[in-house]
Design a protein around this motif. Sequence first.
Motif, short mmCIF file in Angstrom:
data_model
loop_
_atom_site.label_atom_id
_atom_site.label_comp_id
_atom_site.label_asym_id
_atom_site.label_seq_id
_atom_site.Cartn_x
_atom_site.Cartn_y
_atom_site.Cartn_z
N PRO A 19 -2.46 -9.76 16.02
CA PRO A 19 -1.56 -8.82 15.13
C PRO A 19 -2.53 -8.28 14.11
N THR A 20 -3.87 -9.11 13.70
CA THR A 20 -4.65 -8.83 12.48
C THR A 20 -5.37 -7.49 13.27
N ARG A 21 -5.92 -7.62 14.20
CA ARG A 21 -6.43 -6.43 14.84
C ARG A 21 -5.53 -5.08 14.80
N ARG A 22 -4.47 -5.32 15.36
CA ARG A 22 -3.20 -4.06 15.29
C ARG A 22 -3.09 -3.71 13.85
N ALA A 23 -3.10 -4.49 12.86
CA ALA A 23 -3.05 -4.19 11.42
C ALA A 23 -4.22 -3.45 11.18
N LEU A 24 -5.55 -3.67 11.39
CA LEU A 24 -6.47 -2.94 10.99
C LEU A 24 -6.46 -1.57 11.72
N LEU A 25 -6.05 -1.45 12.85
CA LEU A 25 -5.88 0.00 13.67
C LEU A 25 -4.98 0.55 12.82
N ALA A 26 -3.88 0.06 12.38
CA ALA A 26 -2.85 0.62 11.72
C ALA A 26 -3.15 1.26 10.42
N VAL A 29 -5.11 4.75 11.14
CA VAL A 29 -4.21 5.78 11.67
C VAL A 29 -4.17 6.93 10.76
N ASP A 30 -4.05 6.68 9.52
CA ASP A 30 -3.80 7.73 8.35
C ASP A 30 -4.81 8.14 7.79
N ARG A 31 -5.94 7.55 7.86
CA ARG A 31 -7.24 8.16 7.35
C ARG A 31 -8.42 8.36 8.30
N LYS A 32 -9.29 9.39 8.11
CA LYS A 32 -10.39 9.58 8.91
C LYS A 32 -11.36 8.45 9.06
N SER A 33 -11.61 7.71 8.12
CA SER A 33 -12.43 6.47 8.12
C SER A 33 -12.20 5.50 6.93
#
Length: 148
Positions: A19-26, A29-33
Amino acid sequence: MVKYKDAALDRTFAALSDPTRRALLARLVDRKSLSVSELAQPFAMSLPAIMKHLDVLSDAGLIAREKTGRTVACSLTAQPMEQAMNWLTHYARFWSESFDRLAALLEEEPWPKPHPPAPSPGNPASLSRGASVRHRKKSGRRGSSRKD
């Protein structure tokens, strides 16, 4: 064609399982980097722990890192997720077809409507109308129970 034994697909699903890695990916999503410190900001864990999660995401190809001076920026890469979606879509078709067959079966069978139970006369807690008689418990003879 869907590949069933693919190390890259295994790494993608392993990375997405946390879940932490999914939250990092989330967050990406909205930002380029985002820089590593910006990514780590909302999490209640150490920067080295975040770095380990980012290593897993990077090894799976889900993020790309770019170092500018002392700042490391992370950005989302979509190709591994596309492969995972292709794999999932293959099985979604299977489940969709199964559910379609089930729906067709349910639509063709007329199901009887259940009837409510008829109310019973008298006290619903007891089926008999007679009073119960209490019997006295029989005991052994008085005195010592030990044999001499």
